[in-house]
Motif scaffolding. Structure first.
Motif, PDB file in Angstrom:
ATOM      1  N   SER A  55       4.099  29.663  68.831  1.00 58.61           N
ATOM      2  CA  SER A  55       4.039  31.119  68.939  1.00 58.61           C
ATOM      3  C   SER A  55       4.854  31.776  67.832  1.00 58.61           C
ATOM      4  O   SER A  55       4.384  32.699  67.149  1.00 58.61           O
ATOM      5  CB  SER A  55       4.562  31.567  70.302  1.00 58.61           C
ATOM      6  OG  SER A  55       4.731  32.959  70.350  1.00 58.61           O
TER       7      SER A  55
ATOM      8  N   PHE B 248       2.106  30.630  76.104  1.00 58.65           N
ATOM      9  CA  PHE B 248       2.017  30.739  74.644  1.00 58.65           C
ATOM     10  C   PHE B 248       1.565  32.145  74.232  1.00 58.65           C
ATOM     11  O   PHE B 248       2.125  32.749  73.309  1.00 58.65           O
ATOM     12  CB  PHE B 248       1.042  29.689  74.102  1.00 58.65           C
ATOM     13  CG  PHE B 248       0.559  29.974  72.713  1.00 58.65           C
ATOM     14  CD1 PHE B 248       1.345  29.680  71.618  1.00 58.65           C
ATOM     15  CD2 PHE B 248      -0.691  30.543  72.503  1.00 58.65           C
ATOM     16  CE1 PHE B 248       0.908  29.949  70.331  1.00 58.65           C
ATOM     17  CE2 PHE B 248      -1.139  30.820  71.225  1.00 58.65           C
ATOM     18  CZ  PHE B 248      -0.339  30.521  70.131  1.00 58.65           C
TER      19      PHE B 248
ATOM     20  N   THR C 189       3.768  35.052  72.173  1.00 58.85           N
ATOM     21  CA  THR C 189       3.313  35.685  70.937  1.00 58.85           C
ATOM     22  C   THR C 189       3.304  37.202  71.083  1.00 58.85           C
ATOM     23  O   THR C 189       3.716  37.927  70.167  1.00 58.85           O
ATOM     24  CB  THR C 189       1.914  35.180  70.563  1.00 58.85           C
ATOM     25  OG1 THR C 189       1.902  33.738  70.567  1.00 58.85           O
ATOM     26  CG2 THR C 189       1.516  35.672  69.183  1.00 58.85           C
TER      27      THR C 189
END
Length: 525
Positions: free
Chosen positions: A370, A421, A425
């Motif tokens: 990420s 994930f 991000t």
């Protein structure tokens, strides 16, 4: 060999060409005299960003210290009792079962909290996030007003580490929860101060990538927890607090003597000579410019009258400006959904996997790609569209964790990792996006408010997770709710302006002038 400052700016072409005629900022001074990103700036950014390491440890330490250990039956009268059949030990008399691990390995086993209800079970973690929430409101503007970025970072990190050390001495759940509250209160502004301080010392072309250093340090701090917990397996939960608190105290002392204050903040506060001294100190290390040439000639920054006013003047500025209030409100709603998911998934991942060490490690490792994606693509990612995609995808995967049957455990864990994930991000892009939405005079306060919304979402996570364990509803109270909330909150991103490649401003007037110039340019096209 060329220094880091000689790396070309790949984003300059995306900036409106006429804006420089209307807006003068410190970017020109920084890039002219100390370069966009030199070795001195890199060292300071790395030292400052390492505060995220200790922040992550205290945020997720309860995953191990407050974990519910496995148990087994000990009373032959209850021969039908089997932990693989009866999953809730609270349905049995207390003398019919015992913990598999030594009693001191967890607060749950040491103080026998497992059957006292979701409120008591989730109280320490909820207290931590409540402390973060209150601390953010109380301490939010100190970094913008009286203390500055550096002093706020040092004091917060030192207080957090000392209170974490005292937590190891807790005699009961109530004192433990109070100390967790104090720890949360102290750490509430660490990451925002570190992020702002590390990015305000570099030029525009490298500001977004410098912010990623903090995310990497945060991931390393998260990763250190399962390793430390595994190495101290069977020992008291108090050992983990001691091991994570002492290095934080040492780090605070290092920052006090080694790190410079932000020249941007010094300028906005009217402390011009200190700003020049700071720039000269940085310019004396490996740049191509003569440090004695640094002056304020040609740089025009109109300081706002309230820049040195009362403690909460920055919040008042944001409230008085309709465009700023609209931006802050929208980004805080998005932050609430991201926070509920970001903090909730690691706290509840033990419900999906048999090994707490491996599941937490996998979640921590998912932050590395990420951060890597954010680092390499942040210069090209449109903030709005990328935030919308990652929040929607994370929410969808979280809901899928509820739909997938328990028999497909591997698939559930895989989908959960995709969800985490994506929210990681979104978390990374969100903080950088916030930095770009607000000018220097209120940036730290705005970022702190956004982080408070993140924390506010985190307050509900441990309660939902504890309630789910009591009813065994296959994850709807946690992962189902998390997914629905982030999807709804993520839609508010569409009302925010795009900031990719735009000039970063220092005052509210500059931000308004930039917006007016952009509107004029767009109208003329």
């Amino acid at each position: 060999m060329a220094g880091l400052s000689n790396i070309p700016n790949s984003d300059d072409s995306q900036t409106h060409p006429l804006l420089d005629e209307h807006i003068g900022t410190l970017d020109e001074m920084i890039e002219r005299f100390i370069g966009s990103f030199g070795w001195a700036q890199l060292i300071q950014a790395m030292v400052v960003s390492f505060a995220w390491f200790f922040d992550a440890q205290q945020t997720f330490i309860s995953v191990f210290t407050d974990a519910k250990p496995t148990w087994h039956c000990i009373d032959p009268k209850y021969s039908y009792c089997n932990s693989t059949i009866i999953t809730n030990s609270c349905k049995l008399p207390r003398n019919a079962w015992a913990w598999n691990e030594p009693i001191q390995t967890s607060t749950v086993s040491e103080w026998d909290l497992s059957c006292l209800g979701p409120f008591v079970a989730g109280l320490p973690t909820a207290s931590f996030f409540s402390g973060c929430l209150l601390g953010g409101f109380v301490l939010a503007t100190l970094a913008d007003s009286s203390l500055g970025r550096k002093n706020s970072l040092v004091i917060s990190c030192l207080m957090m580490s000392l209170s974490a050390f005292l937590t190891a001495l807790s005699p009961n759940i109530w004192i433990y929860s109070i100390l967790r509250f104090i720890t949360g209160f102290a750490r509430s502004t660490i990451s925002s101060c570190a992020l702002v301080l590390s990015t305000e010392i570099v030029g525009k072309s490298r500001r977004d990538k410098v912010g990623i250093i903090g995310y990497i340090c945060y991931t390393l701090g998260f990763l250190s927890l399962p390793a430390m917990a595994y190495l101290t397996e069977g020992s008291s939960w108090r050992v983990l607090y001691i091991l994570t608190s002492i290095p934080g105290v040492i780090y605070s002392i290092i920052v006090h003597f080694m790190v410079h204050e932000s020249p941007r903040w010094l300028m906005v506060q009217g402390r011009k000579e200190e700003a020049i001294t700071t720039l000269r100190s940085i310019a004396s290390y490996g740049t191509n410019y003569n440090a004695s040439d640094i002056s304020l000639s040609g740089i025009s920054i109109e300081l706002e009258q309230h820049s040195n006013a009362d403690l909460y003047s920055a919040i008042k500025i944001l409230w008085d400006k309709k465009w700023a209030l609209r931006r802050l409100s929208a980004v805080m709603v998005v932050s609430f959904g991201v926070g509920m998911m970001y903090y909730g998934i690691p706290l509840g991942v033990g419900n999906l996997a048999s090994s707490l060490y491996s599941s937490v490690t996998l979640n921590a490792l998912s932050e590395l790609p990420s951060s890597a994606i954010t680092y390499f693509l942040i210069g090209r990612l449109e903030r709005r569209s990328s935030m919308l995609f990652f929040t929607m995808f994370s929410g969808l995967c979280s809901v899928m964790c509820v739909i997938i049957h328990e028999e497909q455990q591997g698939l559930r864990i895989g989908v959960e990792l995709l969800s985490f994930f994506s929210v990681c991000t979104a978390f990374d892009v969100l903080l950088i996006y916030t930095l770009e939405l607000f000018p220097t005079c209120v940036r730290n306060s705005a970022l702190s408010m956004v982080r408070q919304a993140l924390v506010f979402g985190g307050i509900f996570s441990p309660i939902l997770i504890a309630a789910e364990r009591g009813v065994n509803d296959n994850g709807f109270l946690s992962y189902g709710v998390f997914g629905l909330v982030i999807c709804v909150c993520g839609l508010f991103i569409v009302v925010l302006p795009e900031t990719l490649g735009e000039i970063i401003c220092d005052t509210m007037d500059e931000e308004e002038q930039k917006a007016a110039t952009i509107s004029m340019l767009n109208a003329s096209i």
